[in-house]
Each structure stands twice: as structure tokens, then as C-alpha cells.
Design a protein around this motif. Structure first.
Motif, PDB file in Angstrom:
ATOM      1  N   ASP A   1      -5.322  -1.826   6.556  1.00  0.00           N
ATOM      2  CA  ASP A   1      -4.521  -2.241   5.405  1.00  0.00           C
ATOM      3  C   ASP A   1      -4.427  -1.116   4.382  1.00  0.00           C
ATOM      4  OD1 ASP A   1      -4.659  -5.168   3.204  1.00  0.00           O
ATOM      5  OD2 ASP A   1      -3.036  -3.826   3.794  1.00  0.00           O
ATOM      6  N   THR A   2      -3.773  -0.038   4.769  1.00  0.00           N
ATOM      7  CA  THR A   2      -3.524   1.060   3.833  1.00  0.00           C
ATOM      8  C   THR A   2      -2.085   1.495   4.042  1.00  0.00           C
ATOM      9  OG1 THR A   2      -4.073   2.746   5.454  1.00  0.00           O
ATOM     10  CG2 THR A   2      -5.867   1.945   4.062  1.00  0.00           C
ATOM     11  N   ASP A   3      -1.659   2.471   3.271  1.00  0.00           N
ATOM     12  CA  ASP A   3      -0.274   2.920   3.417  1.00  0.00           C
ATOM     13  C   ASP A   3      -0.030   3.419   4.844  1.00  0.00           C
ATOM     14  OD1 ASP A   3      -0.651   6.141   1.718  1.00  0.00           O
ATOM     15  OD2 ASP A   3      -1.984   4.998   3.013  1.00  0.00           O
TER      16      ASP A   3
ATOM     17  N   ASP B   1       0.803  -1.210   0.000  1.00  0.00           N
ATOM     18  CA  ASP B   1       0.000   0.000   0.000  1.00  0.00           C
ATOM     19  C   ASP B   1       0.833   1.256   0.000  1.00  0.00           C
ATOM     20  OD1 ASP B   1      -2.374  -1.738   1.681  1.00  0.00           O
ATOM     21  OD2 ASP B   1      -2.889  -0.381   0.048  1.00  0.00           O
ATOM     22  N   MET B   2       2.074   1.125   0.408  1.00  0.00           N
ATOM     23  CA  MET B   2       2.889   2.335   0.437  1.00  0.00           C
ATOM     24  C   MET B   2       3.198   2.772  -0.979  1.00  0.00           C
ATOM     25  SD  MET B   2       4.877   1.137   3.798  1.00  0.00           S
ATOM     26  CE  MET B   2       4.910  -0.522   3.226  1.00  0.00           C
TER      27      MET B   2
ATOM     28  N   ASP C   1      -1.817  -8.764  11.597  1.00  0.00           N
ATOM     29  CA  ASP C   1      -2.990  -8.793  10.711  1.00  0.00           C
ATOM     30  C   ASP C   1      -3.369  -7.377  10.297  1.00  0.00           C
ATOM     31  OD1 ASP C   1      -3.640 -11.265  12.771  1.00  0.00           O
ATOM     32  OD2 ASP C   1      -4.226 -11.647  10.697  1.00  0.00           O
ATOM     33  N   TYR C   2      -3.875  -7.266   9.078  1.00  0.00           N
ATOM     34  CA  TYR C   2      -4.308  -5.964   8.585  1.00  0.00           C
ATOM     35  C   TYR C   2      -5.746  -6.063   8.144  1.00  0.00           C
ATOM     36  CZ  TYR C   2       0.621  -4.933   8.669  1.00  0.00           C
ATOM     37  OH  TYR C   2       1.904  -4.754   9.080  1.00  0.00           O
ATOM     38  N   TYR C   3      -6.539  -5.094   8.513  1.00  0.00           N
ATOM     39  CA  TYR C   3      -7.945  -5.181   8.139  1.00  0.00           C
ATOM     40  C   TYR C   3      -8.266  -4.190   7.040  1.00  0.00           C
ATOM     41  CZ  TYR C   3      -8.768  -1.097  11.193  1.00  0.00           C
ATOM     42  OH  TYR C   3      -8.743   0.135  11.790  1.00  0.00           O
ATOM     43  N   LYS C   4      -9.190  -4.615   6.188  1.00  0.00           N
ATOM     44  CA  LYS C   4      -9.581  -3.775   5.067  1.00  0.00           C
ATOM     45  C   LYS C   4     -10.538  -2.707   5.567  1.00  0.00           C
ATOM     46  CE  LYS C   4     -11.663  -4.521   0.576  1.00  0.00           C
ATOM     47  NZ  LYS C   4     -11.447  -5.309  -0.597  1.00  0.00           N
ATOM     48  N   GLU C   5     -10.510  -1.556   4.934  1.00  0.00           N
ATOM     49  CA  GLU C   5     -11.481  -0.507   5.273  1.00  0.00           C
ATOM     50  C   GLU C   5     -12.856  -1.078   5.050  1.00  0.00           C
ATOM     51  OE1 GLU C   5      -9.005   3.216   3.424  1.00  0.00           O
ATOM     52  OE2 GLU C   5      -9.796   1.656   2.141  1.00  0.00           O
ATOM     53  N   GLY C   6     -13.726  -0.961   6.021  1.00  0.00           N
ATOM     54  CA  GLY C   6     -15.052  -1.526   5.847  1.00  0.00           C
ATOM     55  C   GLY C   6     -15.192  -2.926   6.407  1.00  0.00           C
ATOM     56  N   GLU C   7     -14.107  -3.470   6.943  1.00  0.00           N
ATOM     57  CA  GLU C   7     -14.202  -4.792   7.571  1.00  0.00           C
ATOM     58  C   GLU C   7     -15.057  -4.702   8.825  1.00  0.00           C
ATOM     59  OE1 GLU C   7     -12.394  -8.079   6.841  1.00  0.00           O
ATOM     60  OE2 GLU C   7     -14.264  -8.277   7.966  1.00  0.00           O
TER      61      GLU C   7
ATOM     62  N   TYR D   1     -22.948   2.874   7.109  1.00  0.00           N
ATOM     63  CA  TYR D   1     -22.533   3.960   6.225  1.00  0.00           C
ATOM     64  C   TYR D   1     -22.922   3.619   4.804  1.00  0.00           C
ATOM     65  CZ  TYR D   1     -18.521   0.992   5.084  1.00  0.00           C
ATOM     66  OH  TYR D   1     -17.723  -0.040   4.684  1.00  0.00           O
TER      67      TYR D   1
ATOM     68  N   ARG E   1       0.188   0.233   7.296  1.00  0.00           N
ATOM     69  CA  ARG E   1       1.374  -0.593   7.029  1.00  0.00           C
ATOM     70  C   ARG E   1       2.657   0.147   7.367  1.00  0.00           C
ATOM     71  NH1 ARG E   1       0.872  -6.011   4.476  1.00  0.00           N
ATOM     72  NH2 ARG E   1      -1.244  -6.095   3.704  1.00  0.00           N
ATOM     73  N   ALA E   2       2.715   1.421   6.973  1.00  0.00           N
ATOM     74  CA  ALA E   2       3.956   2.174   7.212  1.00  0.00           C
ATOM     75  C   ALA E   2       4.202   2.340   8.697  1.00  0.00           C
ATOM     76  CB  ALA E   2       3.880   3.534   6.530  1.00  0.00           C
TER      77      ALA E   2
ATOM     78  N   LEU F   1      -2.847  -5.316  14.728  1.00  0.00           N
ATOM     79  CA  LEU F   1      -4.131  -5.310  14.018  1.00  0.00           C
ATOM     80  C   LEU F   1      -4.323  -3.894  13.506  1.00  0.00           C
ATOM     81  CD1 LEU F   1      -6.760  -6.688  13.226  1.00  0.00           C
ATOM     82  CD2 LEU F   1      -7.677  -6.115  15.442  1.00  0.00           C
TER      83      LEU F   1
ATOM     84  N   LEU G   1      -5.650 -11.731   8.494  1.00  0.00           N
ATOM     85  CA  LEU G   1      -6.910 -11.066   8.215  1.00  0.00           C
ATOM     86  C   LEU G   1      -6.896 -10.378   6.861  1.00  0.00           C
ATOM     87  CD1 LEU G   1      -9.655 -10.354   9.354  1.00  0.00           C
ATOM     88  CD2 LEU G   1      -8.638  -8.388  10.457  1.00  0.00           C
ATOM     89  N   GLN G   2      -5.741  -9.934   6.424  1.00  0.00           N
ATOM     90  CA  GLN G   2      -5.716  -9.176   5.186  1.00  0.00           C
ATOM     91  C   GLN G   2      -6.047 -10.021   3.971  1.00  0.00           C
ATOM     92  OE1 GLN G   2      -3.280  -9.497   7.369  1.00  0.00           O
ATOM     93  NE2 GLN G   2      -1.291  -9.936   6.445  1.00  0.00           N
TER      94      GLN G   2
ATOM     95  N   ILE H   1     -19.165  -3.970  -0.445  1.00  0.00           N
ATOM     96  CA  ILE H   1     -18.391  -5.128   0.005  1.00  0.00           C
ATOM     97  C   ILE H   1     -19.268  -6.372   0.032  1.00  0.00           C
ATOM     98  CG2 ILE H   1     -17.103  -6.051   1.940  1.00  0.00           C
ATOM     99  CD1 ILE H   1     -16.538  -3.167   2.725  1.00  0.00           C
TER     100      ILE H   1
ATOM    101  N   TYR I   1     -19.576   7.499   9.206  1.00  0.00           N
ATOM    102  CA  TYR I   1     -20.124   6.262   9.737  1.00  0.00           C
ATOM    103  C   TYR I   1     -21.127   6.579  10.843  1.00  0.00           C
ATOM    104  CZ  TYR I   1     -16.571   3.228   7.626  1.00  0.00           C
ATOM    105  OH  TYR I   1     -15.782   2.538   6.758  1.00  0.00           O
TER     106      TYR I   1
END
Lengths: 328, 290, 393
Positions: free
Chosen positions: C182-184, A146-147, C208-214, B215, C187-188, C179, B261-262, B221, B119
């Protein structure tokens, strides 16, 4: 589907050529009366034109509905971006590599996918985009996830001792314009050839085409690969224009935009796709005047397109030509 | 270790139930209209918003809010069905794709325009944890599983014995013959569509208490999660969809725990593509259609 | 017949929209100072965009009510980046070319800001970034190349260090679960955390990384519960935190494993959603409403008064502050000329609600990170930390 370029009587064809030349001339002098913003919109339209041409070959001429263009677009963007950032290679190498890699990846993906029936095929192609995004996000070693890749250098050309860099919006516009014109001519040649006629035969009636000896399976696979290559080329220009590539390049929205361009402009016609690209990017930007309702208006336009212009805008243009012809 | 896996499977069954209710609506719509409804997730969102609105602004209790959420969606579905979905019957597939995409854009952004993009917090529902077989689950989740079972049993009965169910099966098999037998195809299409949309809305309303956030963009999704389910289950196949949804829910849960999770959102499409390579017609044969 | 009529009407409507869109705005010549705000107004980050715009508008209103800058009022024009680089570039181009903006404040997402940098550089327009935290933005600014980019926001490098240091030294945590979003951003921030972990003898057990909207965190939280982690490192979205908190209670993690990092833990409504889960949370924020300085408190009151009692968040504050910073720079430059304002900005000593602000040679503002801990349902400020950034040669 709508008529294709082969069935035009002579006088109409002359008119079209004249119009095409006029359009090309207008395109060349556009920077004189369009500011940077207008040129930017045109550049985006032309960047999307390449994958749209590819999709047109698939949907319009071979009859296969696909949502995978965004996946190959992304592959092209990352290939070009990575090469530029890691190896500092000149633009034309990045560009060609992007197209070749995208086309190559399409081979192992296409073989199993093309066995599927229509709806499953569409879903499978959508799957390519989603998996593509997941790979881009998680293979951090390669793509920085993502970076993202940033700082992609401006396109530069090095031929022996001579080299020059394309900098500034106007020069970039001419570069993209040149590539778009070459691409359009290439598609035109493909369509006019015997191969093109075979593709139309497959679209109209696949079983019949097989019975007269056209190797439909091979055609579908090759067209899928060519379509992917076009998308990859578009992705390459995109990467160099935005200077940033992120996993967001793999999004279904791009696939559907390209589909809208093809279907809205007129699948199965080349001028339709060109027109569609200009129209839809123009529409998307023009709707910024009302930001809150922009996407709603865009959705309504889609619905209007589907029900009032099911064959896209191409039939309208045909009517325009015949109108002119009568006037003569 | 075993209890850990068992717990994840239970989690999987819970999310599977949610997907199942949404997916069965989408698959029925496909069976009758031959269109993939890319806007299906938006009805899930509309149901949730309807219920949220009822709780926040009308200050009604949760059970009433459920009814309002579904009813509001039904009203919108009637409008959309009459003006758009009915015209898709008999049209080429591209029409369905673009039209439903257009609907999705309109619905999603209208909600954002009216309610704002932030939200919202869903405050109703039964979120007290309850202990079942040693696992703690919010009461709401148990409710979801029960409702899912009831929905599927109900659909089985309806499709097999009721007039409407038989009409649905007829339309999905052969549209021309329906006219001969006297079945009003556009009406069947409309009603199936409304039923499907209401099921999606029901799922949304039931899940809102545990998902907490509401939202405008939440439907997208859901659409993406449901598409692989209906293909794997066999388009138009109600029973197959149930099992496909459960399999997906459990697979997602296991992947989220043991891989990361990703990767959870890719499980759906990754599984779909593997299945399609191996069995192009879906996991469950097309014989058990409706 | 009506069919054809509808189609013709549609085409005419399209034509009109096209003409309207292409026409340049006559008000471009009205003499005001034109400030463009680029932020995600739609899409998953629209909350941030909405707060950012309102913060900026509040500042502009205050300045205009006080007479403007040297008599000239500020006009704010907003552009929607939707959080993606393409849209951000389009919106910025439009602001520069059509709306004749002289100054741009944008974006929230780092990947968009990175894409904007070359655009403003070519156009010679000042870009003030108020909310992106990726250090790469200023690695490449000022002496790093992009002379027209300034950032008035602390970086994630600072943030990650501050959090992990507190957690290890004051709380004695050594085992962490990750946790994050999952965006820049997510992660950064975790990457920087990993950079500093060995210094504090920490280790990451699960990541673990979660997606926006998870919305479903049960599986991951169960895994974390059984892993033996002492704290959860979360760099995430404000809107997702209540969901995670609620599910933490469900799974039995609340009160046992605290959250550390940054995801608006200090927002009142979030704490109210699941107080047990947020108790003991540690956050490093650029600002929070509880910050005890007269200017900050005054801002909170004014925001609440202007926007129907809604509490401002971090993004509202930074945009408010940045507009005022820009105004001060324009005043110091004595004119609206872009180059002069830019120079004034690099030399400025600005008195903000967080203390004095100056810019280093990479156009990065020297700002502290506030460290807070949630105790008894309220954020308690433990200190403010700054660091000088180590730029790569």
C-alpha cells in the motif's frame, strides 16, 4: 503551569518588547547570512509554529492534551493542495480555505470527543490522525491516495489585475515569516482577552470555572476548533512549500513533534512556543551531523526534557529576564 | 460460506491472542503507573530480537531462545523502569507520553544501530501446519492460543490471591493510602512494569516464527494496535482487555477478508472511536479493575 | 545541586551541537567531485537505502582506485530521506548548501523524488534518479519542465505491461487476485496493470493492499484461495515476500497459485524460505544477479568480495551503474561544471551491463525490463523487453 504574559511587572515587559523587536529584526535580515539550508530549517520551524500555537491554546491554556493536530494539518494540506491543483486558485484563498475546513471538521469531531475523560480523549484524537491517513490513502478519487498530489504550484497572489508568484526560498521565507508573525499576534490577542482568562480558569479548575458561570463546554469546543484551524493553516503552507502532499502528512510523528514543541518550549506561554519551535526543528536538523545516532539522541533529549525541564524552557527564560533585571 | 467465516474467526482468535498478551501488560502498567506506555511495542520487539540473536549467533534451540528473549527484555525493563518509569508515577499525563515516546525512539534506534535496519529472518519455531477441526494452522499458532489462556488464568490467580497482586490493586486504587498500609509504591510500580514488558516480549517471541521477519521498527505497529484494545477493555481491567483483544482480532480478520486488507489497521481505532462515542467508559465497566 | 549541574551541562551540550551543525565544512574546497546520495537510510525502506549506498560506494571506490575522473576523486556523502518527502527535501538541501554537493543521486521512493525535483531545479544541481518507478517523474522532466532531473531506471508502465502480457499469453491466466504493498509503488503498478488488462481479456477478482510491516496474511490468502484466482499480482516489498510465501504454504495456496509482478522473488534467501510457494513465480525486474553479461557478473563478484559475501540486490546494481554513468558523463563533458555535465548526459551513449543506454527527450533512460520465471528454485530469464514511452501531450 508556568507564568503567562499577563503577570509581568513593567520593566521586564519593556525588556521583552525590546528583545522581541530585536528578534523580529534579526528574522528579517536572516537571509543575508543564512544559506538556503538554514532558511529551509527556519521555514519548517515556522510552518510547525502555527499548529503549535493552536496546540498551545488547547494544552497550555485550556488544559486539554490532544494528539489530533496532525489530522487537521493534513486536512489543511490536502485542501490547499487540491484547490491549487484542480482550480488554480490564488494562495490566500487556498490558505483561508484550509484553515476554515480544518476548523469546520473539528466541530463534528470535537463534540463527541470532548465528552471523554483525559486518557480516552488523547486516544480518540490519535484515532483522528489514523483515520485521516486511512481516508487519504483509500479515497483515491479525491486524494490520489499514495500516489499523492504533486506539482502543487508556488503560491501566487492575484488581486484584480495585479498578480505575483512567490518563487525562490528567500521570498517564501518572508511569506512564511509574515504569516507566522500575524498568527503569533493573533494568539497573543486571544490570550490577553477575557476569553483567554476564562481558558486559564478552565485549565486550573474546571469545576470552579463552571461554578462562576463560564460555559466550559462551549469554550473547550471553540478552542478545539481554533486549534484545528491553526493546524490547517500550517498544513496549507506546508503543501505549497514541499509541492507534494501524500497520506504521510497524517502521521503521529507530527502530532508528537508539535506536542514536544509546546511542552518543551513552555506550555501556556507564547514566547515559549516560538522558542520551542525554533529549538526543536533546529535540534532535529543539527543532529544530522551524526546520522546513525540522530534519532537516539533525539529520544534522549526528549527524556532530558521531560525530567529536567518539566515546564519546558520558559522558566529558564524567566530566570534570564530576572537576571537581566537585577543587572539593571 | 460458513466454513469461510469460521476460518476467519479462528484466524481472528489467533491474532487476538497475540494482542491480548501484549495488551494486558500495557493495561496493568497503566493501572499502576497511570501512564500510557507508548514504548510498549518496543519490548515486544526486544523479546523477538533477543530470541533471534540466541538462535542466529548462539545457535540455541527455540525453547531456550524464548527464555533468553524474555530475560533480555526483563533486564532492559529493569533499567528503564528504575530510571524512567518510576519517575512517572504521580506526574502529569504529558510526562508519561513524552517520556515513553523518548524511550521508544531510543530503544528502536539503538537496535537498528547495533543490528542494522534490514529485516532479519527468524528461523526457529514450530511452523509445521497441523489440522484442527478442519482448519490448517501452523503449530505455533496453537501454541500462542494455549499460552494466552495460561497467561490470563495465571494473572487472574495472581491478582486475586497473591500479595503482589493485591498490592497492584491497591496502588491502582489509591496511592496515598498505600503508604499508610505499608506498600512500597515505587517497587510495585517497577515490578508491574517489568511484568508487563516481559509479557510483551513473550508475545513477540511466540509470534516470531509465523511472522518470520524481525526488524527494529516492528514494535511501533504493535503499540498502535494495542492502544485501542486497552481503552476498549477499560484501562486497568485485565478481563476486559482479553475480550477487547479477541473482538479486535476477529473484527480485523473479517474486515481483511470482506472489505480489504488495506483497512485492517484502521479497524482498531475505528472500533475504538465508535465504542467511545457510545460508551465513554469502555465496553466493560470499571468495576472489575484488576 | 546535581540536578542543576545536569541541566547546565545539557544546555551547553546543545549549544555545542548547534555550533558544530552550523559550521560549514572546510573540506568543501578539496577539489573532489562531490556526489550526494539521498536514500531511505532509516525507516521501513532502510534495506533499499543500505544497498543503494553500498552500490554507489563500490562504484566510487573502483573509479577512485583507477585514478578518479580526470585525476579528481569522487567523494560520496549520504543523506537520509527516511522515505518521506520532508526529510528528503531537508537532506537534499543540506547536501547542496552545507556539503556543497554538485550532483545528487536520489531517491528510492517516488514521492520523495517528486518533492526533490523542484528543489534541485531551483539550485541548478543535477538529480539522477536511479530507483524510483513512478512515470510522473519523467513526464515532468526534460522537455516536461524539470531540466535537471534524469532517470536511469525503467518505469512501472513498462513493467506492468510486460508482466501481464507474459502471464496472459504464455501462461493463459485470465483471473487475478491483487495483493500489493500500500504505497505509491504498489498502487501505481496495479493501476497500470488494470490499464492493460482488457487487452489480454483479464479480470481482477479481489484487490488488497498490505501496509509496510504487515505480518498477517492468512485471511487474505484464504480469501484468494477460495476466489478461483489463477495468479496473485504482487508489487511489493522484498522483506514481506518471505512472510507471504510462508503463509501461502500454511493456507494451502502454495504451488497452486503463483505470484506475478515484482517483489524480489528472485532473491535466493526468499526462495529458500518457502520454495513451494515461489515455484512458478513471474517477475519483471530492472536487474537480477543471474543476468548473464560479463559486466554484470563482474559486479556481483566485486560486491560480494567487498561486503562479506552478501549478494547485491536490484538497488545496489542500479546505484552502482548510475555512479559510473555519471562518471562517464563528467569525462565526456571534460569538466565538473554542472551545466556541461548535464548536456553531456543527455547526449551520452553509455555501455552498461544491460546494454547501451541513451536518454530520450524527457531525460528518461531507455532501459529494458528483464522477465524471469522461477523454475526448480532458480530464476530463469525469459527475455528482456523495452518500450518507448507515450508521453502525455
Amino acid at each position: 503551569m508556568s507564568s503567562n504574559d499577563l503577570s509581568l511587572p513593567a520593566p521586564r515587559r519593556d525588556l521583552r518588547v525590546l528583545f522581541g523587536v530585536a528578534l523580529a529584526a534579526a528574522a528579517c535580515i536572516a537571509p543575508l547570512f543564512l544559506g538556503n539550508y538554514g532558511l529551509h530549517a527556519l521555514i519548517i520551524a515556522l510552518i510547525f509554529l502555527l499548529p503549535a500555537h493552536g496546540l498551545n491554546l488547547l494544552v497550555g491554556y485550556t488544559g486539554l492534551l490532544s494528539l489530533a493536530q496532525a489530522a487537521f494539518f493534513g486536512i489543511g494540506a490536502y485542501t490547499s493542495g487540491l484547490m491549487a491543483v484542480r482550480f488554480g486558485t490564488p494562495f490566500y484563498l487556498n490558505f483561508l480555505a484550509a484553515g476554515l475546513l480544518a476548523g469546520a471538521v473539528a466541530l463534528p469531531l470535537g463534540i463527541p470527543a470532548l465528552r471523554l475523560r483525559a486518557t480516552s480523549f488523547v486516544m480518540c484524537t490519535l484515532g483522528f490522525v489514523i483515520i485521516g491517513q486511512a481516508i487519504a490513502k483509500n479515497w483515491i478519487g479525491l486524494t490520489r491516495g499514495d500516489m499523492g498530489l504533486s506539482g502543487i504550484p508556488k503560491p501566487y497572489f492575484a488581486l484584480g489585475p495585479a498578480s505575483f508568484t512567490v518563487s525562490g526560498t528567500v521570498s517564501f521565507y518572508y511569506l512564511v515569516l509574515a504569516i507566522a508573525v500575524i498568527a503569533t499576534v493573533a494568539v497573543y490577542l486571544i490570550v490577553r482577552s477575557a476569553a483567554g482568562r476564562n481558558m486559564i480558569a478552565i485549565r486550573e479548575n474546571e469545576t470552579l470555572a463552571e461554578s462562576v458561570g463560564i460555559p466550559t463546554w462551549r469554550y473547550k469546543l471553540v478552542v478545539f476548533m481554533i486549534s484545528a484551524a491553526f493546524a490547517g493553516l500550517g498544513g496549507s503552507i506546508y503543501a505549497h512549500y514541499l509541492t507534494v502532499v501524500s497520506p504521510l502528512t497524517f502521521q503521529m510523528y507530527y502530532s508528537t513533534t508539535m506536542l514536544i514543541i509546546v511542552l518543551g518550549g513552555g506550555a501556556g506561554t507564547i514566547s515559549g512556543v516560538v522558542f520551542g519551535s525554533l529549538l526543536f526543528v533546529g535540534l532535529s536538523e543539527a543532529l544530522r551531523i551524526a546520522p546513525e545516532v540522530r534519532m537516539i539522541a533525539y529520544g534522549l533529549c526528549l527524556l532530558a526534557l521531560v525530567f529536567w525541564f518539566p515546564k519546558g524552557f520558559a522558566p529558564l527564560m524567566d530566570r534570564f529576564w530576572s537576571f537581566l533585571k537585577e543587572r539593571k | 460460506m460458513l466454513t469461510m467465516i469460521a476460518e476467519q474467526i479462528v484466524n481472528g482468535i489467533v491474532s487476538g491472542s497475540v494482542y491480548a498478551i501484549v495488551a494486558v501488560g500495557m493495561t496493568m502498567i497503566f493501572g499502576v503507573l497511570r501512564a500510557i506506555n507508548f514504548a510498549h511495542g518496543e519490548y515486544y520487539m526486544l523479546g523477538t530480537f533477543g530470541a533471534w540473536f540466541a538462535i542466529e549467533y548462539l545457535e540455541l534451540p527455540y525453547p531456550v531462545a524464548i527464555v533468553i528473549g524474555v530475560a533480555a527484555t526483563a533486564v532492559i525493563a529493569v533499567v528503564v523502569g528504575q530510571f524512567v518509569m518510576q519517575r512517572i508515577v504521580g506526574a502529569p499525563p504529558e510526562t508519561g507520553v513524552l517520556a515513553t515516546l523518548g524511550i521508544a525512539l531510543v530503544l528502536q534506534n539503538t537496535v537498528i544501530l547495533v543490528f542494522g535496519g534490514g529485516y532479519k529472518f527468524f528461523s526457529g519455531g514450530y511452523i509445521e501446519p497441523v489440522s484442527i477441526f478442519g482448519f490448517t494452522l501452523a503449530e505455533q499458532r496453537v501454541l500462542i492460543i494455549i499460552v494466552c489462556m495460561l497467561v490470563f488464568v495465571g494473572l487472574e490467580l495472581m491478582v486475586t490471591y497473591s500479595r503482589f497482586g493485591k498490592a497492584m490493586r491497591a496502588v491502582s486504587q489509591n496511592i496515598e493510602c498505600c503508604a499508610v498500609v505499608g506498600i512500597d509504591v515505587p517497587q510495585v510500580a517497577l515490578r508491574t512494569f517489568i511484568l508487563g514488558a516481559c509479557l510483551a516480549a513473550l508475545s513477540g517471541v511466540l509470534t516470531a516464527p509465523v511472522n518470520v521477519s524481525v526488524y527494529g521498527g516492528m514494535g511501533e505497529i504493535i503499540t498502535f494496535k494495542t492502544l485501542p484494545v486497552i481503552i476498549m477493555g477499560g484501562l486497568g481491567n485485565v478481563r476486559g482487555t482479553f475480550f477487547a483483544a479477541m473482538i479486535l482480532g476477529i473484527a480485523e480478520s473479517l474486515v481483511a477478508t470482506y472489505v480489504g486488507l488495506q483497512f485492517r489497521d484502521t479497524v482498531g481505532f475505528a472500533t475504538l472511536m465508535l465504542v467511545l462515542m457510545w460508551r465513554p467508559h469502555g465496553l466493560f465497566s470499571m468495576q472489575a479493575r484488576f | 545541586m546535581t540536578h542543576t549541574l545536569d541541566r547546565r551541562a545539557f544546555c551547553i551540550a546543545m549549544g555545542l551541537i548547534g555550533l558544530r551543525a552550523a559550521s560549514t565544512d572546510a573540506r568543501a574546497e578539496d577539489g573532489t567531485i562531490r556526489l550526494g546520495i539521498v536514500a531511505p537510510m532509516s525507516g521501513p525502506n532502510s534495506r533499499y537505502g543500505s544497498f543503494s549506498l553500498r552500490g554507489a560506494q563500490l562504484a566510487a571506490k573502483e573509479i577512485n582506485d583507477a585514478g578518479g575522473i580526470g585525476g579528481r576523486k569522487i567523494t560520496i556523502i549520504s543523506g537520509d530521506s527516511q522515505g518521506t518527502p520532508v526529510e528528503g527535501v531537508s537532506a537534499t538541501r543540506r547536501l547542496i548548501d552545507l556539503d556543497k554537493a554538485d550532483f545528487i543521486i536520489g531517491d528510492v521512493s517516488s514521492s520523495v523524488t517528486l518533492a526533490l525535483q523542484p528543489v534541485v531545479e531551483d539550485a541548478g544541481v543535477l538529480l539522477l534518479n536511479a530507483a524510483s518507478s513512478n512515470p510522473k517523474i519523467t513526464y515532468g522532466a526534460g522537455a516536461g519542465g524539470f531540466k535537471w532531473t534524469f532517470r536511469n531506471y525503467p518505469t512501472d508502465e513498462n513493467r506492468a505491461l510486460v508482466v501481464i502480457q507474459y502471464a496472459a499469453e504464455k501462461k493463459g491466466f485470465t483471473k487475478f487476485a491483487v495483493l500489493s504493498v500500500d504505497t505509491d509503488y504498489g498502487r501505481a503498478a496495479v493501476e497500470f496493470t488494470k490499464k492493460y488488462l482488457p487487452r489480454f481479456k483479464g479480470q481482477i477478482l479481489t484487490e488488497d493492499y498490505y501496509k509496510e510491516g504487515e505480518v498477517d496474511f492468512r485471511s487474505v490468502l484464504a480469501k484468494i484461495r477460495d476466489s478461483g484466482a489463477q495468479a496473485i499480482i504482487m508489487y511489493g516489498l522484498a522483506d514481506t515476500t518471505p512472510i507471504v510465501a510462508r503463509q501461502m504454504i500454511e493456507v494451502g495456496v502454495a504451488g497452486k497459485i503463483p505470484l506475478i509482478g515484482n517483489a524480489e522473488f528472485n532473491t535466493e534467501s526468499t526462495i529458500k524460505a518457502a520454495p513451494k510457494a515461489l515455484e512458478g513465480a513471474i517477475e519483471a525486474a530492472a536487474w537480477l544477479p543471474a543476468w548473464d553479461s560479463p559486466k554484470s557478473k563482474a559486479f556481483v563478484e566485486k560486491f560480494k568480495a567487498e561486503y562479506h559475501g552478501e549478494m547485491p540486490n536490484n538497488h545496489a546494481y542500479v546505484h552502482w551503474e548510475t555512479v559510473r554513468l555519471l562518471a562517464k558523463a563528467i569525462e565526456a563533458a571534460g569538466s565538473g561544471d554542472r551545466a556541461k555535465v548535464r548536456d553531456a548526459l543527455s547526449k551520452i551513449k553509455y555501455d552498461s551491463a544491460m546494454g547501451e543506454v541513451t536518454f530520450d527527450d524527457h531525460n528518461q533512460a531507455r532501459l529494458p525490463m528483464i522477465l524471469l520465471e522461477i523454475e526448480g528454485g532458480k530464476p530463469v530469464i525469459k527475455g528482456a523487453y523495452s518500450a518507448e514511452i507515450d508521453y502525455p501531450r
